[in-house]
Design a protein around this motif. Sequence first.
Motif, PDB file in Angstrom:
ATOM      1  N   ARG A  47       0.844  -0.863  -0.278  1.00 58.59           N
ATOM      2  CA  ARG A  47       0.007   0.193  -0.644  1.00 58.59           C
ATOM      3  C   ARG A  47       1.046   0.982   0.335  1.00 58.59           C
ATOM      4  N   ALA A  48       1.787   1.148   0.285  1.00 56.12           N
ATOM      5  CA  ALA A  48       3.277   2.150   0.268  1.00 56.12           C
ATOM      6  C   ALA A  48       4.611   1.952  -0.320  1.00 56.12           C
ATOM      7  N   PRO A  49       5.334   2.307  -0.554  1.00 56.04           N
ATOM      8  CA  PRO A  49       6.694   1.589  -0.624  1.00 56.04           C
ATOM      9  C   PRO A  49       6.944   1.171   1.317  1.00 56.04           C
ATOM     10  N   MET A  50       7.694   0.234   0.670  1.00 57.27           N
ATOM     11  CA  MET A  50       8.668  -0.525   1.284  1.00 57.27           C
ATOM     12  C   MET A  50       9.954  -0.424   1.675  1.00 57.27           C
ATOM     13  N   PRO A  51      10.964   0.311   1.796  1.00 56.21           N
ATOM     14  CA  PRO A  51      10.666   0.750   3.685  1.00 56.21           C
ATOM     15  C   PRO A  51      10.308   2.115   2.430  1.00 56.21           C
ATOM     16  N   ALA A  52       9.013   2.690   3.951  1.00 53.59           N
ATOM     17  CA  ALA A  52       8.029   4.182   3.590  1.00 53.59           C
ATOM     18  C   ALA A  52       9.147   5.031   3.624  1.00 53.59           C
ATOM     19  N   PHE A  53      10.411   5.398   3.812  1.00 55.95           N
ATOM     20  CA  PHE A  53      11.201   6.249   4.043  1.00 55.95           C
ATOM     21  C   PHE A  53      12.453   5.602   4.771  1.00 55.95           C
ATOM     22  N   GLU A  92      23.176  12.253  16.569  1.00 59.26           N
ATOM     23  CA  GLU A  92      22.748  10.183  16.583  1.00 59.26           C
ATOM     24  C   GLU A  92      21.124   9.889  16.215  1.00 59.26           C
ATOM     25  N   ILE A  93      21.130   8.693  15.619  1.00 62.38           N
ATOM     26  CA  ILE A  93      20.667   7.522  14.674  1.00 62.38           C
ATOM     27  C   ILE A  93      20.501   6.369  15.346  1.00 62.38           C
ATOM     28  N   SER A  94      19.113   6.305  15.276  1.00 59.96           N
ATOM     29  CA  SER A  94      18.882   4.260  16.075  1.00 59.96           C
ATOM     30  C   SER A  94      18.855   3.606  14.978  1.00 59.96           C
ATOM     31  N   THR A  95      19.090   2.380  15.262  1.00 60.97           N
ATOM     32  CA  THR A  95      18.029   1.303  13.865  1.00 60.97           C
ATOM     33  C   THR A  95      16.862   1.734  13.580  1.00 60.97           C
ATOM     34  N   GLY A  96      16.395   1.606  12.429  1.00 63.39           N
ATOM     35  CA  GLY A  96      14.264   1.791  12.310  1.00 63.39           C
ATOM     36  C   GLY A  96      14.428   3.229  12.234  1.00 63.39           C
ATOM     37  N   ALA A  97      15.324   3.824  12.401  1.00 64.94           N
ATOM     38  CA  ALA A  97      15.042   5.331  12.414  1.00 64.94           C
ATOM     39  C   ALA A  97      15.306   6.239  11.007  1.00 64.94           C
ATOM     40  N   GLN A  98      13.975   7.404  10.526  1.00 65.05           N
ATOM     41  CA  GLN A  98      13.963   7.674  10.001  1.00 65.05           C
ATOM     42  C   GLN A  98      15.322   8.871   9.488  1.00 65.05           C
ATOM     43  N   VAL A  99      16.202   8.248   8.195  1.00 61.48           N
ATOM     44  CA  VAL A  99      17.688   9.295   7.915  1.00 61.48           C
ATOM     45  C   VAL A  99      16.722  10.405   7.459  1.00 61.48           C
ATOM     46  N   ARG A 131      18.482   2.110   3.711  1.00 59.19           N
ATOM     47  CA  ARG A 131      17.657   1.275   3.272  1.00 59.19           C
ATOM     48  C   ARG A 131      16.947   2.590   2.504  1.00 59.19           C
ATOM     49  N   PRO A 132      16.881   2.644   1.383  1.00 63.51           N
ATOM     50  CA  PRO A 132      16.222   3.906   0.599  1.00 63.51           C
ATOM     51  C   PRO A 132      15.475   3.372   0.293  1.00 63.51           C
ATOM     52  N   THR A 133      14.245   4.705   0.865  1.00 61.93           N
ATOM     53  CA  THR A 133      12.958   4.072   0.697  1.00 61.93           C
ATOM     54  C   THR A 133      12.713   3.450  -0.947  1.00 61.93           C
ATOM     55  N   GLY A 134      11.112   2.061  -0.305  1.00 62.00           N
ATOM     56  CA  GLY A 134      11.146   1.667  -1.280  1.00 62.00           C
ATOM     57  C   GLY A 134      12.647   0.559  -1.649  1.00 62.00           C
ATOM     58  N   GLU A 135      13.656   0.170  -0.974  1.00 62.05           N
ATOM     59  CA  GLU A 135      14.292  -0.653  -1.776  1.00 62.05           C
ATOM     60  C   GLU A 135      14.214  -2.470  -1.584  1.00 62.05           C
TER      61      GLU A 135
END
Length: 388
Positions: A47-53, A92-99, A131-135
């Motif tokens: 229903r949306a790109p995966m990942p969505a962001f 600082e960023i965590s795994t799964g967070a939006q870049v 992981r780019p949007t829609g990968e």
Amino acid sequence: MHEGAPAGTGWWEARRRAHRVAAPLGVTRVPLAAAAGLVLAEGVTARAPMPAFDTAAMDGYAVAGPGPWRLCGRVRAGEEPRTRLRAGEAVEISTGAQVPPGADAVLRVESARRDGGLVRGPVPDPGTHIRPTGEDAAAGALLAPAGVRVGPAMLGLAASCGHDTLAVRPRPCVTVLVTGDELVRFGPGGAGRVRDALGPMLPSLVEQLGGSPAAPRYVDDTPGSLTAAVSAAGAESEVVVVTGSTSVGTTDQLRRLLADRGARPVVDTVACRPGHPQLLAPLGDQRWIVGLPGNPFAALVAVHTLLGPLLDGLTGRRLPTLGTAVVTGEVRSAHGVTRLVPVAWDDDGASVVAGHRSAFLRGVALADALAVLDPGWTSGSTARVLPL
């Protein structure tokens, strides 16, 4: 050793016919929690790109341009970045967070060094650990086609791409009619009496194969009793299974019943052992009758020959392709006959499990699969296997 060959449809052809004649049942839409074990009637799409962001694949720092980088915040999973990074900045960023916008890569925490308000480390190549949007899938991409059985991973996939319901085929209702005046339902058999094994065995087997089993019904061998039982069951179920009335003896009523109804069998006996006296015939619009031998192991073989493929067809599922294995063991062979025997997996393939006469379930109760031994098979050669 060789036995004489019974007449009848070849085992592989009988299986194909049973699948081919069944038109899929209608479509219903159910919540994900109710879809397990059912078959998709429509494909599952993203229903949306995966990942969505753009998503961080590592804990660390999202960085822009060459370092060192000035630390200007942090982004956790579930948060939306507040700023756009400029060259020389990091968060600082965590795994799964939006870049955040402007970031070139993620420098993993193991490669980074904090120095006050600065982050130092090797400059990662653009796109590293992002992981780019829609990968995985673009919006609208088909992730699973119709005809696939819904399992735990399918439920997770559907949920992950935004589905709350799935379009599926309902389970066909199956009523089992157990015939035979010699049967007892409790305790051991005795003089002239045999304990019924099919009533306890068949409902769970029907459910395993994708049907919805009704409680078994017991039918005596008096004239007309089977006709009344089939009429009642056929009004409620898509499939009626009759056990122990498929031969040509004086108490075997099924063939006379079909002749009286003008029902022409799709399959009438199969060139296999055990399970030769089995049949499949139409009972009306989207209604079918499957006749099984009365001997328990023979009946189980017939279920996998006719009933399983029929249920696959009614639910819109393709006929499963059987895998292969090297099978070893001593098996009595017959010219032109397919033998089905229980096997257990071992380090070299599969070995035949003892105790597989037509009326005896010990071998198959301990087995991992049924080996389909075509004419000419010899111990140590390859055969198709049907998982149990």
